[in-house]
Write a protein that holds these residues in place. Structure first.
Motif, PDB file in Angstrom:
ATOM      1  N   GLU A 154      38.167  39.073 -52.863  1.00  5.46           N
ATOM      2  CA  GLU A 154      38.330  38.116 -53.969  1.00  5.46           C
ATOM      3  C   GLU A 154      39.527  37.188 -53.752  1.00  5.46           C
ATOM      4  O   GLU A 154      39.610  36.124 -54.346  1.00  5.46           O
ATOM      5  CB  GLU A 154      38.528  38.862 -55.296  1.00  5.46           C
ATOM      6  CG  GLU A 154      37.311  39.587 -55.789  1.00  5.46           C
ATOM      7  CD  GLU A 154      37.088  40.950 -55.112  1.00  5.46           C
ATOM      8  OE1 GLU A 154      36.061  41.564 -55.398  1.00  5.46           O
ATOM      9  OE2 GLU A 154      37.927  41.405 -54.316  1.00  5.46           O
ATOM     10  N   LEU A 155      40.458  37.617 -52.909  1.00  3.32           N
ATOM     11  CA  LEU A 155      41.679  36.838 -52.711  1.00  3.32           C
ATOM     12  C   LEU A 155      41.513  35.877 -51.542  1.00  3.32           C
ATOM     13  O   LEU A 155      41.205  36.272 -50.427  1.00  3.32           O
ATOM     14  CB  LEU A 155      42.877  37.762 -52.453  1.00  3.32           C
ATOM     15  CG  LEU A 155      43.320  38.586 -53.654  1.00  3.32           C
ATOM     16  CD1 LEU A 155      44.393  39.585 -53.245  1.00  3.32           C
ATOM     17  CD2 LEU A 155      43.839  37.690 -54.768  1.00  3.32           C
ATOM     18  N   MET A 156      41.750  34.599 -51.827  1.00  6.67           N
ATOM     19  CA  MET A 156      41.637  33.571 -50.801  1.00  6.67           C
ATOM     20  C   MET A 156      42.939  33.412 -50.018  1.00  6.67           C
ATOM     21  O   MET A 156      42.943  33.021 -48.862  1.00  6.67           O
ATOM     22  CB  MET A 156      41.310  32.204 -51.436  1.00  6.67           C
ATOM     23  CG  MET A 156      40.035  32.181 -52.237  1.00  6.67           C
ATOM     24  SD  MET A 156      38.619  32.531 -51.192  1.00  6.67           S
ATOM     25  CE  MET A 156      37.942  33.967 -51.978  1.00  6.67           C
ATOM     26  N   ASP A 179      51.584  44.803 -48.942  1.00  7.13           N
ATOM     27  CA  ASP A 179      50.909  43.935 -49.913  1.00  7.13           C
ATOM     28  C   ASP A 179      50.084  42.876 -49.193  1.00  7.13           C
ATOM     29  O   ASP A 179      48.946  42.593 -49.559  1.00  7.13           O
ATOM     30  CB  ASP A 179      51.930  43.253 -50.837  1.00  7.13           C
ATOM     31  CG  ASP A 179      52.556  44.233 -51.815  1.00  7.13           C
ATOM     32  OD1 ASP A 179      51.880  45.221 -52.188  1.00  7.13           O
ATOM     33  OD2 ASP A 179      53.713  44.004 -52.217  1.00  7.13           O
ATOM     34  N   MET A 180      50.674  42.281 -48.162  1.00  8.68           N
ATOM     35  CA  MET A 180      49.964  41.228 -47.426  1.00  8.68           C
ATOM     36  C   MET A 180      48.728  41.793 -46.724  1.00  8.68           C
ATOM     37  O   MET A 180      47.683  41.143 -46.666  1.00  8.68           O
ATOM     38  CB  MET A 180      50.907  40.563 -46.441  1.00  8.68           C
ATOM     39  CG  MET A 180      52.014  39.811 -47.161  1.00  8.68           C
ATOM     40  SD  MET A 180      53.211  39.118 -46.026  1.00  8.68           S
ATOM     41  CE  MET A 180      54.466  38.568 -47.181  1.00  8.68           C
ATOM     42  N   ILE A 184      35.042  32.861 -58.678  1.00 13.69           N
ATOM     43  CA  ILE A 184      36.263  32.072 -58.856  1.00 13.69           C
ATOM     44  C   ILE A 184      37.265  32.507 -57.792  1.00 13.69           C
ATOM     45  O   ILE A 184      37.600  33.687 -57.709  1.00 13.69           O
ATOM     46  CB  ILE A 184      36.854  32.297 -60.261  1.00 13.69           C
ATOM     47  CG1 ILE A 184      35.825  31.959 -61.335  1.00 13.69           C
ATOM     48  CG2 ILE A 184      38.136  31.465 -60.448  1.00 13.69           C
ATOM     49  CD1 ILE A 184      36.153  32.511 -62.708  1.00 13.69           C
ATOM     50  N   PRO A 185      37.713  31.566 -56.954  1.00 15.25           N
ATOM     51  CA  PRO A 185      38.718  31.948 -55.963  1.00 15.25           C
ATOM     52  C   PRO A 185      40.025  32.364 -56.642  1.00 15.25           C
ATOM     53  O   PRO A 185      40.407  31.790 -57.661  1.00 15.25           O
ATOM     54  CB  PRO A 185      38.904  30.690 -55.114  1.00 15.25           C
ATOM     55  CG  PRO A 185      38.283  29.577 -55.866  1.00 15.25           C
ATOM     56  CD  PRO A 185      37.351  30.159 -56.878  1.00 15.25           C
ATOM     57  N   ILE A 186      40.675  33.361 -56.079  1.00 10.46           N
ATOM     58  CA  ILE A 186      41.942  33.847 -56.623  1.00 10.46           C
ATOM     59  C   ILE A 186      43.003  33.741 -55.536  1.00 10.46           C
ATOM     60  O   ILE A 186      42.772  34.142 -54.392  1.00 10.46           O
ATOM     61  CB  ILE A 186      41.821  35.313 -57.092  1.00 10.46           C
ATOM     62  CG1 ILE A 186      40.744  35.459 -58.178  1.00 10.46           C
ATOM     63  CG2 ILE A 186      43.172  35.826 -57.620  1.00 10.46           C
ATOM     64  CD1 ILE A 186      40.431  36.899 -58.572  1.00 10.46           C
ATOM     65  N   ILE A 236      45.413  31.655 -60.283  1.00  5.90           N
ATOM     66  CA  ILE A 236      46.656  31.979 -59.567  1.00  5.90           C
ATOM     67  C   ILE A 236      47.217  33.210 -60.255  1.00  5.90           C
ATOM     68  O   ILE A 236      47.499  33.187 -61.453  1.00  5.90           O
ATOM     69  CB  ILE A 236      47.639  30.791 -59.602  1.00  5.90           C
ATOM     70  CG1 ILE A 236      46.996  29.591 -58.902  1.00  5.90           C
ATOM     71  CG2 ILE A 236      48.959  31.186 -58.932  1.00  5.90           C
ATOM     72  CD1 ILE A 236      47.742  28.298 -59.065  1.00  5.90           C
ATOM     73  N   LEU A 237      47.342  34.278 -59.504  1.00  4.44           N
ATOM     74  CA  LEU A 237      47.601  35.589 -60.064  1.00  4.44           C
ATOM     75  C   LEU A 237      48.897  36.186 -59.529  1.00  4.44           C
ATOM     76  O   LEU A 237      49.094  36.261 -58.319  1.00  4.44           O
ATOM     77  CB  LEU A 237      46.416  36.499 -59.685  1.00  4.44           C
ATOM     78  CG  LEU A 237      46.434  37.953 -60.098  1.00  4.44           C
ATOM     79  CD1 LEU A 237      46.390  38.097 -61.621  1.00  4.44           C
ATOM     80  CD2 LEU A 237      45.252  38.686 -59.469  1.00  4.44           C
ATOM     81  N   ASP A 238      49.750  36.606 -60.433  1.00  5.56           N
ATOM     82  CA  ASP A 238      50.976  37.295 -60.043  1.00  5.56           C
ATOM     83  C   ASP A 238      50.624  38.742 -59.706  1.00  5.56           C
ATOM     84  O   ASP A 238      49.739  39.336 -60.321  1.00  5.56           O
ATOM     85  CB  ASP A 238      51.967  37.249 -61.212  1.00  5.56           C
ATOM     86  CG  ASP A 238      53.317  37.872 -60.875  1.00  5.56           C
ATOM     87  OD1 ASP A 238      53.656  37.972 -59.680  1.00  5.56           O
ATOM     88  OD2 ASP A 238      54.034  38.247 -61.811  1.00  5.56           O
TER      89      ASP A 238
END
Length: 131
Positions: free
Chosen positions: A110-112, A101-102, A88-90, A60-62
């Motif tokens: 890489e972003l789920m 951003d969205m 690794i799902p992020i 979980i990434l800020d």
């Protein structure tokens, strides 16, 4: 049912967010280990030095952090992921509701998912889908 602990990396420079997410995820499962990183560099270092079986199930990434932000982390992760056994799902988590951003998230394989702060039960369900 496997009795292995699942590891989640939380990469965020907000200590309160770490506290909240640990509390919320902890209520969901006893088999979840949340590892906190207050900066992206530490998480990358940990990923590159961790034995493969103990890699996290989810990151979980800020997006907005000091020095290295979430996008910088993903760039660095891309260089690292070829040496990792599993992808690794992020999930990116941010207070930003900026449409750009969205859109960028949708073009980042890489972003789920992208969830906005503050967390609530529905956003927690998104996180749990990847655990």
């Amino acid at each position: 049912m496997e009795d292995m602990n699942k590891i989640v990396y939380v990469v965020d420079d907000d200590e309160i967010f770490h506290f909240i997410i640990k509390k919320m995820l902890g209520q969901q499962s006893d088999h979840l280990v949340v590892t906190s990183f207050l900066c992206a560099e530490e998480a990358l270092e940990q990923l590159s030095s961790t034995p493969q079986p103990t890699l996290p199930s989810l990151i979980i990434l800020d997006m907005n952090m000091q020095r290295m932000n979430g996008w910088d982390f993903i760039e660095a992760y891309r260089g690292l992921k070829t040496s990792l056994k599993n992808t690794i799902p992020i999930i990116m988590c941010s207070s930003s509701v900026d449409v750009r951003d969205m859109q960028k998230v949708q073009h980042t394989p890489e972003l789920m998912a992208y969830i906005t702060k503050p967390l609530d039960k529905n956003k927690l369900k998104v996180i749990e889908e990847y655990l």
